[in-house]
Scaffold this motif. Sequence first.
Motif, PDB file in Angstrom:
ATOM      1  N   GLY A 138     -46.007  30.174 -61.268  1.00  0.00           N
ATOM      2  CA  GLY A 138     -46.354  29.001 -62.442  1.00  0.00           C
ATOM      3  C   GLY A 138     -47.612  29.153 -63.054  1.00  0.00           C
ATOM      4  O   GLY A 138     -47.642  28.929 -64.326  1.00  0.00           O
ATOM      5  N   ALA A 139     -48.591  29.477 -62.742  1.00  0.00           N
ATOM      6  CA  ALA A 139     -49.911  29.856 -63.150  1.00  0.00           C
ATOM      7  C   ALA A 139     -49.839  30.843 -63.889  1.00  0.00           C
ATOM      8  O   ALA A 139     -50.397  30.821 -65.289  1.00  0.00           O
ATOM      9  CB  ALA A 139     -50.871  30.187 -61.906  1.00  0.00           C
ATOM     10  N   ALA A 140     -49.051  31.989 -63.746  1.00  0.00           N
ATOM     11  CA  ALA A 140     -48.987  32.964 -64.732  1.00  0.00           C
ATOM     12  C   ALA A 140     -48.193  32.731 -66.030  1.00  0.00           C
ATOM     13  O   ALA A 140     -48.588  32.807 -66.833  1.00  0.00           O
ATOM     14  CB  ALA A 140     -48.282  34.205 -63.959  1.00  0.00           C
ATOM     15  N   LEU A 141     -47.090  31.944 -65.936  1.00  0.00           N
ATOM     16  CA  LEU A 141     -46.326  31.566 -66.757  1.00  0.00           C
ATOM     17  C   LEU A 141     -47.129  30.291 -67.892  1.00  0.00           C
ATOM     18  O   LEU A 141     -46.861  30.460 -68.980  1.00  0.00           O
ATOM     19  CB  LEU A 141     -45.022  30.686 -66.396  1.00  0.00           C
ATOM     20  N   ALA A 142     -47.910  29.572 -67.056  1.00  0.00           N
ATOM     21  CA  ALA A 142     -48.617  28.811 -67.822  1.00  0.00           C
ATOM     22  C   ALA A 142     -49.809  29.453 -68.546  1.00  0.00           C
ATOM     23  O   ALA A 142     -49.958  29.002 -69.900  1.00  0.00           O
ATOM     24  CB  ALA A 142     -49.272  27.608 -66.854  1.00  0.00           C
ATOM     25  N   ALA A 170     -50.819  37.132 -73.289  1.00  0.00           N
ATOM     26  CA  ALA A 170     -49.852  36.365 -73.040  1.00  0.00           C
ATOM     27  C   ALA A 170     -48.743  37.466 -72.456  1.00  0.00           C
ATOM     28  O   ALA A 170     -47.969  36.771 -71.779  1.00  0.00           O
ATOM     29  CB  ALA A 170     -49.569  35.506 -74.356  1.00  0.00           C
ATOM     30  N   GLY A 171     -48.480  38.361 -73.480  1.00  0.00           N
ATOM     31  CA  GLY A 171     -47.597  39.316 -72.848  1.00  0.00           C
ATOM     32  C   GLY A 171     -47.865  39.757 -71.536  1.00  0.00           C
ATOM     33  O   GLY A 171     -46.651  40.055 -70.814  1.00  0.00           O
ATOM     34  N   MET A 172     -48.943  40.185 -71.373  1.00  0.00           N
ATOM     35  CA  MET A 172     -49.258  40.756 -69.722  1.00  0.00           C
ATOM     36  C   MET A 172     -48.729  39.708 -68.769  1.00  0.00           C
ATOM     37  O   MET A 172     -48.172  39.984 -67.742  1.00  0.00           O
ATOM     38  CB  MET A 172     -50.691  41.120 -69.876  1.00  0.00           C
ATOM     39  N   ALA A 173     -49.136  38.587 -69.014  1.00  0.00           N
ATOM     40  CA  ALA A 173     -48.879  37.395 -67.972  1.00  0.00           C
ATOM     41  C   ALA A 173     -47.247  37.102 -68.114  1.00  0.00           C
ATOM     42  O   ALA A 173     -47.063  36.944 -66.653  1.00  0.00           O
ATOM     43  CB  ALA A 173     -49.670  36.082 -68.333  1.00  0.00           C
ATOM     44  N   LEU A 174     -46.884  37.027 -69.015  1.00  0.00           N
ATOM     45  CA  LEU A 174     -45.263  36.807 -69.054  1.00  0.00           C
ATOM     46  C   LEU A 174     -44.766  37.984 -68.397  1.00  0.00           C
ATOM     47  O   LEU A 174     -43.450  37.679 -67.849  1.00  0.00           O
ATOM     48  CB  LEU A 174     -44.965  36.654 -70.529  1.00  0.00           C
ATOM     49  N   ASN A 175     -45.071  39.160 -68.793  1.00  0.00           N
ATOM     50  CA  ASN A 175     -44.262  40.306 -68.132  1.00  0.00           C
ATOM     51  C   ASN A 175     -44.215  40.290 -66.667  1.00  0.00           C
ATOM     52  O   ASN A 175     -43.235  40.550 -66.119  1.00  0.00           O
ATOM     53  CB  ASN A 175     -45.114  41.367 -68.575  1.00  0.00           C
ATOM     54  N   ASP A 176     -45.640  40.034 -66.107  1.00  0.00           N
ATOM     55  CA  ASP A 176     -45.390  40.029 -64.605  1.00  0.00           C
ATOM     56  C   ASP A 176     -44.452  38.767 -63.994  1.00  0.00           C
ATOM     57  O   ASP A 176     -43.963  38.928 -63.107  1.00  0.00           O
ATOM     58  CB  ASP A 176     -46.805  40.062 -64.011  1.00  0.00           C
ATOM     59  N   TRP A 177     -44.548  37.552 -64.629  1.00  0.00           N
ATOM     60  CA  TRP A 177     -43.924  36.593 -64.316  1.00  0.00           C
ATOM     61  C   TRP A 177     -42.227  37.000 -64.403  1.00  0.00           C
ATOM     62  O   TRP A 177     -41.667  36.379 -63.285  1.00  0.00           O
ATOM     63  CB  TRP A 177     -44.322  35.385 -65.309  1.00  0.00           C
ATOM     64  N   ALA A 178     -42.067  37.450 -65.387  1.00  0.00           N
ATOM     65  CA  ALA A 178     -40.568  37.844 -65.779  1.00  0.00           C
ATOM     66  C   ALA A 178     -40.091  38.815 -64.495  1.00  0.00           C
ATOM     67  O   ALA A 178     -38.967  39.084 -64.189  1.00  0.00           O
ATOM     68  CB  ALA A 178     -40.406  38.397 -66.825  1.00  0.00           C
ATOM     69  N   ASP A 179     -40.876  39.639 -64.275  1.00  0.00           N
ATOM     70  CA  ASP A 179     -40.607  41.051 -63.242  1.00  0.00           C
ATOM     71  C   ASP A 179     -40.893  40.650 -61.740  1.00  0.00           C
ATOM     72  O   ASP A 179     -41.125  41.768 -61.077  1.00  0.00           O
ATOM     73  CB  ASP A 179     -41.381  42.240 -63.607  1.00  0.00           C
ATOM     74  N   ASP A 232     -40.408  40.541 -73.084  1.00  0.00           N
ATOM     75  CA  ASP A 232     -40.397  40.290 -71.733  1.00  0.00           C
ATOM     76  C   ASP A 232     -39.239  39.623 -70.950  1.00  0.00           C
ATOM     77  O   ASP A 232     -39.067  39.863 -69.728  1.00  0.00           O
ATOM     78  CB  ASP A 232     -41.788  39.493 -71.651  1.00  0.00           C
ATOM     79  N   LEU A 233     -38.932  38.627 -71.733  1.00  0.00           N
ATOM     80  CA  LEU A 233     -37.739  37.795 -71.053  1.00  0.00           C
ATOM     81  C   LEU A 233     -36.377  38.307 -71.315  1.00  0.00           C
ATOM     82  O   LEU A 233     -35.379  38.183 -70.390  1.00  0.00           O
ATOM     83  CB  LEU A 233     -37.793  36.400 -71.728  1.00  0.00           C
ATOM     84  N   ARG A 234     -36.117  39.281 -72.240  1.00  0.00           N
ATOM     85  CA  ARG A 234     -34.683  39.685 -72.483  1.00  0.00           C
ATOM     86  C   ARG A 234     -34.294  41.122 -72.638  1.00  0.00           C
ATOM     87  O   ARG A 234     -33.702  41.727 -72.081  1.00  0.00           O
ATOM     88  CB  ARG A 234     -34.110  38.779 -73.615  1.00  0.00           C
ATOM     89  N   LEU A 235     -35.354  41.782 -73.569  1.00  0.00           N
ATOM     90  CA  LEU A 235     -35.313  43.000 -74.085  1.00  0.00           C
ATOM     91  C   LEU A 235     -35.641  44.161 -73.188  1.00  0.00           C
ATOM     92  O   LEU A 235     -35.259  45.355 -73.492  1.00  0.00           O
ATOM     93  CB  LEU A 235     -35.763  43.133 -75.516  1.00  0.00           C
ATOM     94  N   LYS A 236     -36.482  43.938 -72.524  1.00  0.00           N
ATOM     95  CA  LYS A 236     -37.598  45.044 -71.636  1.00  0.00           C
ATOM     96  C   LYS A 236     -36.371  46.174 -71.052  1.00  0.00           C
ATOM     97  O   LYS A 236     -36.510  47.351 -71.233  1.00  0.00           O
ATOM     98  CB  LYS A 236     -38.232  44.486 -70.605  1.00  0.00           C
TER      99      LYS A 236
END
Length: 389
Positions: A80-84, A50-59, A119-123
Amino acid sequence: MTARAWAELLRVSALFTVPGDALAGAAASGRRPDRGTVLAVGASLCLYEAGMALNDWADRDEDAIDRPHRPIPSGRIAPGAALAAAGVLTAAGLGLAARAGRPALAVATGLAATVWAYDLRLKHTPAGPAAMAAARGLDLLLGAAATGAAAGGATGRATGPGPALVPVTGPASGERGAYRKGPASWKGPASRKGAASGRGSAAGPGAARGSEPATGGFVRGALPAAALLGAHTYAVTAVSRHEAHGGSTAAPLAALGAVAALSAAAVHEQRGRRGDRTDAHLGPGGRGEPHRPNPGPTHDAPEFLAATAPGLVRTALTGSYLRTAAVPLLHAALNPSPPLTQRAVGGGIRAMIPLQAALAARAGAVGTGLAVMALVPIARALSRKVSPT
Protein backbone atom coordinates in the motif's frame (compact mmCIF):
# COMPACT_ATOMS: atom_id res chain seq x y z
CA MET A 1 10.64 0.92 5.78
CA THR A 2 14.24 2.14 5.75
CA ALA A 3 15.83 4.69 3.47
CA ARG A 4 17.79 1.93 1.73
CA ALA A 5 14.60 0.01 1.01
CA TRP A 6 13.06 3.08 -0.63
CA ALA A 7 16.30 3.67 -2.56
CA GLU A 8 16.03 0.14 -3.93
CA LEU A 9 12.33 0.50 -4.71
CA LEU A 10 12.84 3.80 -6.54
CA ARG A 11 16.14 2.69 -8.14
CA VAL A 12 17.89 5.93 -7.30
CA SER A 13 20.98 4.95 -9.31
CA ALA A 14 18.87 5.14 -12.48
CA LEU A 15 17.41 8.48 -11.44
CA PHE A 16 20.36 10.36 -12.92
CA THR A 17 19.45 9.12 -16.39
CA VAL A 18 16.35 11.33 -16.28
CA PRO A 19 17.45 15.02 -16.26
CA GLY A 20 19.20 14.60 -19.60
CA ASP A 21 15.85 13.91 -21.29
CA ALA A 22 14.56 17.43 -20.66
CA LEU A 23 17.94 19.01 -21.41
CA ALA A 24 18.25 17.13 -24.70
CA GLY A 25 14.69 18.14 -25.55
CA ALA A 26 15.45 21.79 -24.89
CA ALA A 27 18.56 21.58 -27.07
CA ALA A 28 16.72 19.80 -29.89
CA SER A 29 14.07 22.53 -29.87
CA GLY A 30 16.78 25.14 -30.44
CA ARG A 31 16.40 26.97 -27.14
CA ARG A 32 18.56 27.44 -24.08
CA PRO A 33 17.50 25.80 -20.79
CA ASP A 34 15.45 28.08 -18.56
CA ARG A 35 12.98 27.94 -15.67
CA GLY A 36 10.62 25.82 -17.77
CA THR A 37 13.40 23.27 -18.31
CA VAL A 38 13.95 23.04 -14.55
CA LEU A 39 10.24 22.39 -14.05
CA ALA A 40 10.34 19.75 -16.78
CA VAL A 41 13.27 18.03 -15.06
CA GLY A 42 11.36 18.02 -11.76
CA ALA A 43 8.25 16.63 -13.42
CA SER A 44 10.28 13.94 -15.19
CA LEU A 45 11.96 12.85 -11.96
CA CYS A 46 8.61 12.56 -10.17
CA LEU A 47 6.95 10.61 -12.98
CA TYR A 48 9.97 8.32 -13.35
CA GLU A 49 9.97 7.49 -9.66
CA ALA A 50 6.21 6.99 -9.76
CA GLY A 51 6.79 4.40 -12.45
CA MET A 52 9.44 2.64 -10.37
CA ALA A 53 7.16 2.38 -7.32
CA LEU A 54 4.17 1.31 -9.40
CA ASN A 55 6.30 -1.27 -11.22
CA ASP A 56 7.23 -3.08 -8.01
CA TRP A 57 3.68 -2.87 -6.70
CA ALA A 58 2.32 -4.43 -9.90
CA ASP A 59 5.03 -7.15 -9.93
CA ARG A 60 4.92 -7.99 -6.24
CA ASP A 61 3.60 -11.56 -6.79
CA GLU A 62 6.09 -12.27 -9.57
CA ASP A 63 8.95 -10.79 -7.54
CA ALA A 64 8.03 -13.00 -4.60
CA ILE A 65 9.18 -15.93 -6.78
CA ASP A 66 11.94 -14.47 -8.98
CA ARG A 67 13.24 -11.60 -6.81
CA PRO A 68 12.34 -12.26 -3.18
CA HIS A 69 15.02 -9.78 -2.06
CA ARG A 70 13.10 -6.83 -3.55
CA PRO A 71 11.65 -4.37 -0.98
CA ILE A 72 7.98 -5.39 -1.28
CA PRO A 73 8.26 -9.23 -1.26
CA SER A 74 10.91 -9.06 1.48
CA GLY A 75 8.46 -7.12 3.65
CA ARG A 76 10.63 -4.01 3.97
CA ILE A 77 8.00 -1.84 2.22
CA ALA A 78 4.26 -2.43 2.40
CA PRO A 79 2.45 -2.75 -0.96
CA GLY A 80 0.00 0.00 0.00
CA ALA A 81 2.86 2.38 0.74
CA ALA A 82 4.41 1.74 -2.68
CA LEU A 83 1.08 2.36 -4.44
CA ALA A 84 0.46 5.53 -2.46
CA ALA A 85 3.96 6.77 -3.33
CA ALA A 86 3.24 6.17 -7.01
CA GLY A 87 0.05 8.23 -6.80
CA VAL A 88 1.65 11.11 -4.89
CA LEU A 89 4.65 11.25 -7.22
CA THR A 90 2.40 11.25 -10.29
CA ALA A 91 0.37 14.15 -8.92
CA ALA A 92 3.55 16.05 -8.07
CA GLY A 93 4.92 15.51 -11.57
CA LEU A 94 1.76 16.78 -13.22
CA GLY A 95 1.69 19.76 -10.88
CA LEU A 96 5.24 20.77 -11.84
CA ALA A 97 4.46 20.34 -15.52
CA ALA A 98 1.36 22.53 -15.15
CA ARG A 99 3.55 25.34 -13.85
CA ALA A 100 5.54 25.15 -17.07
CA GLY A 101 2.45 25.79 -19.20
CA ARG A 102 -0.38 23.96 -20.93
CA PRO A 103 1.75 22.32 -23.65
CA ALA A 104 4.05 20.87 -21.02
CA LEU A 105 1.08 19.64 -18.98
CA ALA A 106 -0.40 17.97 -22.08
CA VAL A 107 2.84 16.10 -22.76
CA ALA A 108 3.24 15.18 -19.08
CA THR A 109 -0.31 13.84 -18.96
CA GLY A 110 0.44 11.58 -21.92
CA LEU A 111 3.66 10.50 -20.23
CA ALA A 112 1.91 9.67 -16.94
CA ALA A 113 -0.79 7.70 -18.78
CA THR A 114 1.88 5.74 -20.66
CA VAL A 115 3.75 4.96 -17.43
CA TRP A 116 0.66 3.66 -15.66
CA ALA A 117 -0.51 1.71 -18.71
CA TYR A 118 2.89 0.06 -19.04
CA ASP A 119 3.18 -0.98 -15.40
CA LEU A 120 -0.41 -2.15 -14.96
CA ARG A 121 -1.20 -3.65 -18.35
CA LEU A 122 1.35 -3.55 -21.15
CA LYS A 123 4.61 -4.67 -19.56
CA HIS A 124 4.14 -8.38 -20.20
CA THR A 125 2.58 -7.96 -23.64
CA PRO A 126 4.29 -7.51 -27.03
CA ALA A 127 3.49 -3.79 -26.75
CA GLY A 128 5.64 -3.43 -23.61
CA PRO A 129 8.91 -2.27 -25.22
CA ALA A 130 7.03 0.17 -27.46
CA ALA A 131 5.22 1.66 -24.47
CA MET A 132 8.49 2.14 -22.58
CA ALA A 133 10.07 3.70 -25.67
CA ALA A 134 7.11 6.06 -25.98
CA ALA A 135 7.52 7.09 -22.34
CA ARG A 136 11.18 8.06 -22.85
CA GLY A 137 10.38 9.90 -26.06
CA LEU A 138 7.61 11.84 -24.34
CA ASP A 139 10.00 12.69 -21.51
CA LEU A 140 12.35 14.34 -24.00
CA LEU A 141 9.44 16.16 -25.66
CA LEU A 142 8.38 17.42 -22.22
CA GLY A 143 11.65 19.34 -22.05
CA ALA A 144 11.03 20.81 -25.50
CA ALA A 145 7.47 21.84 -24.62
CA ALA A 146 8.37 23.39 -21.27
CA THR A 147 11.50 25.30 -22.27
CA GLY A 148 10.72 28.91 -23.11
CA ALA A 149 6.99 28.19 -23.17
CA ALA A 150 6.12 31.52 -21.58
CA ALA A 151 8.44 33.80 -23.54
CA GLY A 152 9.10 31.88 -26.73
CA GLY A 153 5.59 32.09 -28.11
CA ALA A 154 5.25 35.79 -27.38
CA THR A 155 8.44 36.96 -29.02
CA GLY A 156 8.83 34.44 -31.78
CA ARG A 157 12.56 34.65 -31.21
CA ALA A 158 15.02 31.80 -31.11
CA THR A 159 16.75 31.60 -27.76
CA GLY A 160 18.80 28.52 -28.49
CA PRO A 161 22.56 28.18 -28.60
CA GLY A 162 22.79 29.84 -32.00
CA PRO A 163 22.50 33.56 -32.83
CA ALA A 164 19.11 35.16 -32.40
CA LEU A 165 16.81 35.83 -35.32
CA VAL A 166 15.36 39.31 -35.41
CA PRO A 167 12.50 40.42 -37.67
CA VAL A 168 13.29 42.62 -40.63
CA THR A 169 9.70 43.77 -40.98
CA GLY A 170 6.98 43.89 -38.36
CA PRO A 171 3.72 41.97 -38.53
CA ALA A 172 1.93 45.06 -39.87
CA SER A 173 3.86 44.91 -43.11
CA GLY A 174 2.13 41.71 -44.11
CA GLU A 175 5.40 39.85 -44.58
CA ARG A 176 5.98 36.77 -42.47
CA GLY A 177 9.23 34.94 -42.02
CA ALA A 178 11.47 37.86 -43.07
CA TYR A 179 14.24 37.56 -40.56
CA ARG A 180 17.92 38.36 -40.38
CA LYS A 181 20.60 37.16 -38.03
CA GLY A 182 21.74 39.29 -35.14
CA PRO A 183 25.25 40.68 -34.64
CA ALA A 184 26.64 37.30 -33.56
CA SER A 185 25.71 35.65 -36.85
CA TRP A 186 27.91 32.82 -38.12
CA LYS A 187 30.05 33.84 -41.06
CA GLY A 188 29.14 31.62 -43.94
CA PRO A 189 27.35 31.78 -47.28
CA ALA A 190 23.64 32.38 -46.77
CA SER A 191 20.66 32.02 -49.05
CA ARG A 192 18.93 35.35 -49.70
CA LYS A 193 16.05 33.59 -51.33
CA GLY A 194 15.46 31.49 -48.22
CA ALA A 195 15.47 34.56 -45.99
CA ALA A 196 12.96 36.35 -48.17
CA SER A 197 10.56 33.47 -48.41
CA GLY A 198 10.65 32.37 -44.77
CA ARG A 199 12.67 29.25 -45.58
CA GLY A 200 16.26 28.33 -44.85
CA SER A 201 17.76 30.02 -41.82
CA ALA A 202 14.80 32.33 -41.30
CA ALA A 203 12.06 29.81 -40.68
CA GLY A 204 12.07 27.00 -38.18
CA PRO A 205 11.45 26.55 -34.50
CA GLY A 206 12.64 30.00 -33.53
CA ALA A 207 10.67 32.01 -36.09
CA ALA A 208 7.20 33.41 -35.61
CA ARG A 209 4.58 31.70 -37.75
CA GLY A 210 1.50 33.82 -37.49
CA SER A 211 -1.22 32.19 -35.48
CA GLU A 212 0.55 28.84 -35.19
CA PRO A 213 1.46 28.15 -31.54
CA ALA A 214 5.21 28.56 -31.22
CA THR A 215 5.54 25.68 -28.76
CA GLY A 216 4.15 23.21 -31.29
CA GLY A 217 6.98 24.06 -33.67
CA PHE A 218 9.57 23.57 -30.94
CA VAL A 219 8.13 20.16 -30.03
CA ARG A 220 8.12 19.05 -33.67
CA GLY A 221 11.75 20.07 -33.94
CA ALA A 222 12.58 17.69 -31.07
CA LEU A 223 10.79 14.69 -32.59
CA PRO A 224 13.90 13.20 -34.28
CA ALA A 225 15.83 13.26 -31.00
CA ALA A 226 12.85 11.71 -29.20
CA ALA A 227 12.74 8.94 -31.81
CA LEU A 228 16.44 8.13 -31.33
CA LEU A 229 16.10 8.01 -27.54
CA GLY A 230 12.94 5.92 -27.87
CA ALA A 231 14.70 3.44 -30.17
CA HIS A 232 17.44 2.91 -27.60
CA THR A 233 14.85 2.45 -24.86
CA TYR A 234 12.97 -0.11 -26.97
CA ALA A 235 16.14 -2.15 -27.48
CA VAL A 236 17.10 -2.12 -23.78
CA THR A 237 13.54 -2.97 -22.69
CA ALA A 238 13.46 -5.95 -25.07
CA VAL A 239 16.63 -7.27 -23.41
CA SER A 240 15.26 -6.63 -19.91
CA ARG A 241 12.40 -9.07 -20.52
CA HIS A 242 14.99 -11.88 -20.21
CA GLU A 243 17.04 -10.59 -17.27
CA ALA A 244 15.41 -12.88 -14.69
CA HIS A 245 16.00 -16.15 -16.57
CA GLY A 246 18.46 -15.29 -19.35
CA GLY A 247 18.71 -17.60 -22.36
CA SER A 248 18.11 -15.07 -25.14
CA THR A 249 20.88 -14.38 -27.65
CA ALA A 250 18.65 -12.69 -30.22
CA ALA A 251 17.60 -9.78 -27.97
CA PRO A 252 21.15 -8.64 -27.08
CA LEU A 253 22.25 -9.02 -30.70
CA ALA A 254 19.31 -6.97 -31.95
CA ALA A 255 20.00 -4.33 -29.30
CA LEU A 256 23.67 -4.29 -30.33
CA GLY A 257 22.66 -3.55 -33.93
CA ALA A 258 20.31 -0.81 -32.75
CA VAL A 259 23.07 0.80 -30.67
CA ALA A 260 25.39 0.81 -33.69
CA ALA A 261 22.73 2.43 -35.88
CA LEU A 262 21.89 5.02 -33.23
CA SER A 263 25.57 5.88 -32.86
CA ALA A 264 25.83 6.50 -36.59
CA ALA A 265 22.83 8.83 -36.41
CA ALA A 266 23.92 10.68 -33.26
CA VAL A 267 27.39 11.51 -34.51
CA HIS A 268 26.01 13.71 -37.31
CA GLU A 269 24.82 17.26 -36.73
CA GLN A 270 21.06 17.63 -36.51
CA ARG A 271 19.64 18.54 -39.89
CA GLY A 272 17.39 21.52 -40.35
CA ARG A 273 18.74 23.49 -37.36
CA ARG A 274 18.01 27.15 -37.94
CA GLY A 275 19.23 30.15 -36.06
CA ASP A 276 22.47 28.29 -35.38
CA ARG A 277 24.72 27.43 -38.31
CA THR A 278 22.24 26.15 -40.89
CA ASP A 279 23.74 28.25 -43.65
CA ALA A 280 26.96 26.28 -43.21
CA HIS A 281 25.26 23.44 -45.06
CA LEU A 282 24.54 25.55 -48.11
CA GLY A 283 26.92 26.02 -50.96
CA PRO A 284 27.25 29.17 -53.07
CA GLY A 285 23.80 30.49 -53.85
CA GLY A 286 22.16 28.29 -51.21
CA ARG A 287 21.81 25.32 -53.59
CA GLY A 288 22.42 22.70 -50.94
CA GLU A 289 25.99 21.70 -51.83
CA PRO A 290 28.06 20.99 -48.71
CA HIS A 291 30.18 23.92 -47.67
CA ARG A 292 33.69 22.97 -46.67
CA PRO A 293 36.17 25.39 -45.15
CA ASN A 294 39.09 26.30 -47.37
CA PRO A 295 42.23 24.67 -45.97
CA GLY A 296 44.49 26.97 -48.01
CA PRO A 297 46.67 29.77 -46.73
CA THR A 298 43.73 32.20 -46.53
CA HIS A 299 41.88 29.89 -44.14
CA ASP A 300 40.89 31.48 -40.83
CA ALA A 301 42.10 29.12 -38.07
CA PRO A 302 39.73 30.35 -35.31
CA GLU A 303 36.70 29.88 -37.57
CA PHE A 304 37.94 26.42 -38.54
CA LEU A 305 38.32 25.43 -34.89
CA ALA A 306 34.88 26.85 -34.07
CA ALA A 307 33.38 24.71 -36.82
CA THR A 308 35.39 21.58 -35.97
CA ALA A 309 35.27 21.46 -32.15
CA PRO A 310 31.52 20.66 -31.91
CA GLY A 311 32.02 17.73 -34.26
CA LEU A 312 34.84 16.38 -32.13
CA VAL A 313 32.70 16.68 -29.00
CA ARG A 314 29.79 14.87 -30.71
CA THR A 315 32.16 12.09 -31.74
CA ALA A 316 33.53 11.71 -28.22
CA LEU A 317 30.08 11.67 -26.63
CA THR A 318 28.79 9.17 -29.19
CA GLY A 319 31.84 6.98 -28.58
CA SER A 320 31.10 7.01 -24.86
CA TYR A 321 27.52 5.95 -25.56
CA LEU A 322 28.64 3.15 -27.88
CA ARG A 323 31.15 1.80 -25.40
CA THR A 324 28.79 1.96 -22.40
CA ALA A 325 25.95 0.17 -24.17
CA ALA A 326 27.68 -2.16 -26.63
CA VAL A 327 30.28 -3.92 -24.46
CA PRO A 328 27.83 -5.49 -21.93
CA LEU A 329 25.39 -6.30 -24.75
CA LEU A 330 28.14 -8.18 -26.57
CA HIS A 331 28.94 -10.16 -23.42
CA ALA A 332 25.24 -11.02 -22.98
CA ALA A 333 24.99 -12.13 -26.60
CA LEU A 334 27.99 -14.45 -26.19
CA ASN A 335 26.74 -15.79 -22.84
CA PRO A 336 23.04 -15.05 -22.21
CA SER A 337 23.12 -15.90 -18.51
CA PRO A 338 20.92 -13.94 -16.08
CA PRO A 339 23.85 -12.04 -14.49
CA LEU A 340 25.27 -10.93 -17.86
CA THR A 341 21.83 -10.09 -19.18
CA GLN A 342 21.16 -7.95 -16.11
CA ARG A 343 24.53 -6.27 -16.60
CA ALA A 344 23.60 -5.53 -20.21
CA VAL A 345 20.34 -3.93 -19.08
CA GLY A 346 22.17 -1.86 -16.49
CA GLY A 347 24.68 -0.74 -19.11
CA GLY A 348 21.86 0.20 -21.46
CA ILE A 349 20.25 2.31 -18.75
CA ARG A 350 23.49 4.10 -17.91
CA ALA A 351 24.18 4.60 -21.63
CA MET A 352 21.16 6.88 -21.82
CA ILE A 353 23.25 9.66 -20.23
CA PRO A 354 25.94 9.82 -22.96
CA LEU A 355 23.20 9.36 -25.57
CA GLN A 356 21.32 12.36 -24.18
CA ALA A 357 24.58 14.32 -24.15
CA ALA A 358 25.28 13.34 -27.76
CA LEU A 359 21.77 14.37 -28.81
CA ALA A 360 22.23 17.77 -27.16
CA ALA A 361 25.58 18.26 -28.89
CA ARG A 362 24.04 17.03 -32.15
CA ALA A 363 21.59 19.92 -31.87
CA GLY A 364 24.42 22.41 -31.36
CA ALA A 365 24.23 22.68 -27.55
CA VAL A 366 27.72 21.38 -26.79
CA GLY A 367 27.78 22.95 -23.33
CA THR A 368 24.51 21.25 -22.41
CA GLY A 369 25.88 17.92 -23.61
CA LEU A 370 28.98 18.25 -21.45
CA ALA A 371 26.83 19.23 -18.46
CA VAL A 372 24.72 16.09 -18.93
CA MET A 373 27.89 13.96 -19.01
CA ALA A 374 28.74 15.23 -15.53
CA LEU A 375 25.97 12.93 -14.26
CA VAL A 376 27.83 9.79 -15.40
CA PRO A 377 30.18 9.37 -12.42
CA ILE A 378 27.31 9.92 -9.98
CA ALA A 379 25.17 7.28 -11.68
CA ARG A 380 28.11 4.87 -11.84
CA ALA A 381 28.93 5.30 -8.16
CA LEU A 382 25.33 4.79 -7.06
CA SER A 383 24.86 1.75 -9.33
CA ARG A 384 27.52 -0.05 -7.24
CA LYS A 385 25.31 0.37 -4.17
CA VAL A 386 21.79 0.17 -5.64
CA SER A 387 21.00 -1.81 -8.78
CA PRO A 388 19.37 0.25 -11.54
CA THR A 389 17.33 -2.78 -12.69
